[in-house]
Design a protein around this motif. Sequence first.
Motif, short mmCIF file in Angstrom:
data_model
loop_
_atom_site.label_atom_id
_atom_site.label_comp_id
_atom_site.label_asym_id
_atom_site.label_seq_id
_atom_site.Cartn_x
_atom_site.Cartn_y
_atom_site.Cartn_z
N ILE A 103 0.88 -1.18 0.00
CA ILE A 103 0.00 0.00 0.00
C ILE A 103 0.91 1.22 0.00
CG2 ILE A 103 -1.76 1.27 1.29
CD1 ILE A 103 -2.59 -1.46 2.49
N PRO A 104 0.87 2.04 -1.04
CA PRO A 104 1.88 3.10 -1.17
C PRO A 104 1.68 4.26 -0.19
CG PRO A 104 0.27 3.26 -2.94
CD PRO A 104 -0.07 2.01 -2.18
N LEU A 105 2.79 4.68 0.38
CA LEU A 105 2.84 5.92 1.16
C LEU A 105 3.61 6.98 0.38
CD1 LEU A 105 2.46 7.60 3.76
CD2 LEU A 105 4.58 6.57 4.62
N LYS A 106 4.71 6.56 -0.25
CA LYS A 106 5.49 7.48 -1.08
C LYS A 106 4.82 7.65 -2.45
CE LYS A 106 8.85 4.74 -0.78
NZ LYS A 106 10.12 4.02 -0.96
N ARG A 107 5.00 8.81 -3.03
CA ARG A 107 4.48 9.06 -4.37
C ARG A 107 5.23 8.19 -5.38
NH1 ARG A 107 2.17 14.78 -5.41
NH2 ARG A 107 1.43 15.37 -3.34
N MET A 108 4.52 7.81 -6.43
CA MET A 108 5.14 7.06 -7.53
C MET A 108 4.38 7.39 -8.81
SD MET A 108 3.84 3.23 -6.49
CE MET A 108 2.09 2.86 -6.32
N GLY A 109 4.95 6.99 -9.94
CA GLY A 109 4.29 7.23 -11.22
C GLY A 109 3.99 8.70 -11.44
N THR A 110 2.77 8.97 -11.87
CA THR A 110 2.36 10.33 -12.20
C THR A 110 2.46 11.27 -11.01
OG1 THR A 110 0.83 9.46 -13.87
CG2 THR A 110 0.45 11.71 -13.12
N MET A 111 2.30 10.77 -9.81
CA MET A 111 2.29 11.61 -8.62
C MET A 111 3.68 11.95 -8.10
SD MET A 111 -0.82 12.41 -7.77
CE MET A 111 -0.71 12.82 -6.03
N ALA A 112 4.71 11.23 -8.53
CA ALA A 112 6.05 11.41 -7.97
C ALA A 112 6.71 12.68 -8.48
CB ALA A 112 6.92 10.20 -8.28
N ASN A 113 7.57 13.24 -7.65
CA ASN A 113 8.32 14.44 -8.02
C ASN A 113 9.49 14.13 -8.96
OD1 ASN A 113 6.67 15.90 -6.28
ND2 ASN A 113 8.09 15.69 -4.56
N ASN A 114 9.93 12.88 -8.99
CA ASN A 114 11.15 12.53 -9.70
C ASN A 114 10.93 11.62 -10.90
OD1 ASN A 114 10.44 10.34 -8.18
ND2 ASN A 114 12.48 9.95 -7.34
N SER A 137 -7.49 -4.06 -1.41
CA SER A 137 -7.90 -4.29 -0.03
C SER A 137 -8.86 -3.22 0.48
CB SER A 137 -6.67 -4.33 0.88
OG SER A 137 -5.98 -3.09 0.85
N SER A 138 -8.96 -2.08 -0.22
CA SER A 138 -9.80 -1.00 0.29
C SER A 138 -10.02 0.08 -0.77
CB SER A 138 -9.14 -0.36 1.52
OG SER A 138 -7.96 0.34 1.14
N ASP A 139 -11.00 0.93 -0.50
CA ASP A 139 -11.23 2.09 -1.37
C ASP A 139 -10.02 3.02 -1.36
OD1 ASP A 139 -13.80 1.17 -1.91
OD2 ASP A 139 -14.71 2.34 -0.29
N LEU A 140 -9.40 3.19 -0.21
CA LEU A 140 -8.24 4.06 -0.11
C LEU A 140 -7.10 3.54 -0.98
CD1 LEU A 140 -6.73 6.46 1.11
CD2 LEU A 140 -6.11 5.00 3.05
N TYR A 141 -6.86 2.26 -0.92
CA TYR A 141 -5.80 1.66 -1.74
C TYR A 141 -6.05 1.94 -3.22
CZ TYR A 141 -2.96 -1.92 -4.02
OH TYR A 141 -2.07 -2.59 -4.84
N GLU A 142 -7.28 1.76 -3.66
CA GLU A 142 -7.61 1.98 -5.07
C GLU A 142 -7.41 3.44 -5.46
OE1 GLU A 142 -11.56 0.42 -5.60
OE2 GLU A 142 -10.99 -1.55 -4.78
N SER A 143 -7.77 4.34 -4.58
CA SER A 143 -7.58 5.77 -4.86
C SER A 143 -6.10 6.11 -5.00
CB SER A 143 -8.21 6.62 -3.76
OG SER A 143 -9.60 6.43 -3.70
N LEU A 144 -5.27 5.58 -4.11
CA LEU A 144 -3.84 5.85 -4.15
C LEU A 144 -3.20 5.27 -5.41
CD1 LEU A 144 -2.92 5.10 -0.41
CD2 LEU A 144 -3.20 7.34 -1.47
N MET A 145 -3.55 4.03 -5.74
CA MET A 145 -2.96 3.40 -6.92
C MET A 145 -3.40 4.08 -8.21
SD MET A 145 -0.87 0.94 -6.10
CE MET A 145 -0.78 -0.07 -7.58
N SER A 146 -4.66 4.45 -8.29
CA SER A 146 -5.15 5.10 -9.51
C SER A 146 -4.56 6.48 -9.68
CB SER A 146 -6.68 5.17 -9.50
OG SER A 146 -7.24 3.88 -9.65
N ALA A 147 -4.35 7.18 -8.58
CA ALA A 147 -3.72 8.50 -8.66
C ALA A 147 -2.32 8.39 -9.26
CB ALA A 147 -3.64 9.14 -7.28
N CYS A 148 -1.62 7.31 -8.95
CA CYS A 148 -0.24 7.14 -9.42
C CYS A 148 -0.14 6.48 -10.79
CB CYS A 148 0.54 6.30 -8.43
SG CYS A 148 0.72 7.04 -6.79
N MET A 149 -1.01 5.51 -11.05
CA MET A 149 -0.87 4.68 -12.25
C MET A 149 -1.99 4.87 -13.27
SD MET A 149 1.90 3.13 -11.45
CE MET A 149 2.85 2.34 -10.15
N GLY A 150 -3.03 5.62 -12.93
CA GLY A 150 -4.14 5.80 -13.86
C GLY A 150 -4.95 4.55 -14.08
N ILE A 151 -5.03 3.66 -13.10
CA ILE A 151 -5.77 2.40 -13.23
C ILE A 151 -7.27 2.66 -13.18
CG2 ILE A 151 -6.12 0.10 -12.25
CD1 ILE A 151 -3.34 0.41 -10.92
#
Length: 386
Positions: A103-114, A137-151
């Motif tokens: 479950i991501p805490l750090k930014r990755m993909g589209t959301m990452a600074n680098n 596992s949860s709505d929060l997980y899906e929101s975080l992953m989609s923000a980063c990967m566009g899933i």
Amino acid sequence: MKSLLFRLYLAIMKLLARFQRENPQAWVILNGAGRGGSNGYLFYKYLKREHPELDVSLIEPWPSSHLPFSAWKKIGQAKYLFTTHQPFKVRGSQVNVAFWHGIPLKRMGTMANNTKRADNQRNEKLWHRTADLVTSSSDLYESLMSACMGIETHKYQKLGFPRIDALLNPEAKYDKNFLLTEFFQSSLKKDPAAQVGIYLPTFRYELADQEIMERIKRGNFLAFADFDLAKLDQALAKKHQYLLVKLHPYEMKLFASFKVQASHIAFLNNDDLFERDLDLYEFLPATDFLMTDFSSIFFDYLHLDKPVIFITNCLDQYQQTRGFLLGPYGEVVPGPQAKKQAELVQLLADLDQAAASYQAKRQRWLQLTDQVDQGRSCQAIYDYLN
């Protein structure tokens, strides 16, 4: 250039693998997560144990340019392909099940600074075209992953993760005595009051901070400015505490030797796990506390309802270099923070108090990150696919 050549290699091998006849009973796990809480490896062990009728293959490390063609033949024959990182398959009729690895805490993909926009766009197209099922596992997980990967939302199914099964259904033989005898040459008979903690930091190389890397290279695995191995070992011994340290594989290579002169501190590397056919999560329940910095493992450790200490001496660098998906950091993490060794020693001395004062916060984050039937994810995934 190296990345371009590797993508060309993958394209060629995918083309060759397509000529293999697909077998409905062939399930292939492409494991890129090693033995550090690998959904792929743990699901593989479950399938081999509970469903011997299947033709199950584990291919690792993945991706790799050193795979024999026999591995590519298995990939081409598979009906189901399970991935722990980027989705992958060689033909449209195959089914890719994307586990991811935390479950991501750090930014990755589209959301990452680098990251670069071109790389992010290519990554989003890959998830769109290739991933058929993304376990969640949860709505929060899906929101975080989609923000980063566009899933897309329809790809998710709340089936949970195999790694959580290992946490919630531990084998009795991988208990605290196993940790003490295997890694510290001690036992509960010698130290009945023993507490075993584990330190699992994230990948610090991406900070591009030479001073941090030099500290780690000198044996300062915490990268503290006031690091003193002997004093830390003495403080742990005084409280009957033992600390198992598992660094990122790249950081482990920086050490000239793992012969640490400390009786209550031991290092764990990937070879230790491969030699024992073990994943870290199979004995993680036997530990008494976790130390980490920004690793997503703390979300998983919440299932054990045990204290977590956060090492924050690199916090400012991570916020600038990569960034966090949730913040402010201090409001998110359910445990005390230490920027210096002196602060860490004090927290370890008052571990029970730290556990009690953050229990409500740990439970709140557990509710937000896990909404599925806990401990039955492997069975749920298998049933869903059938």
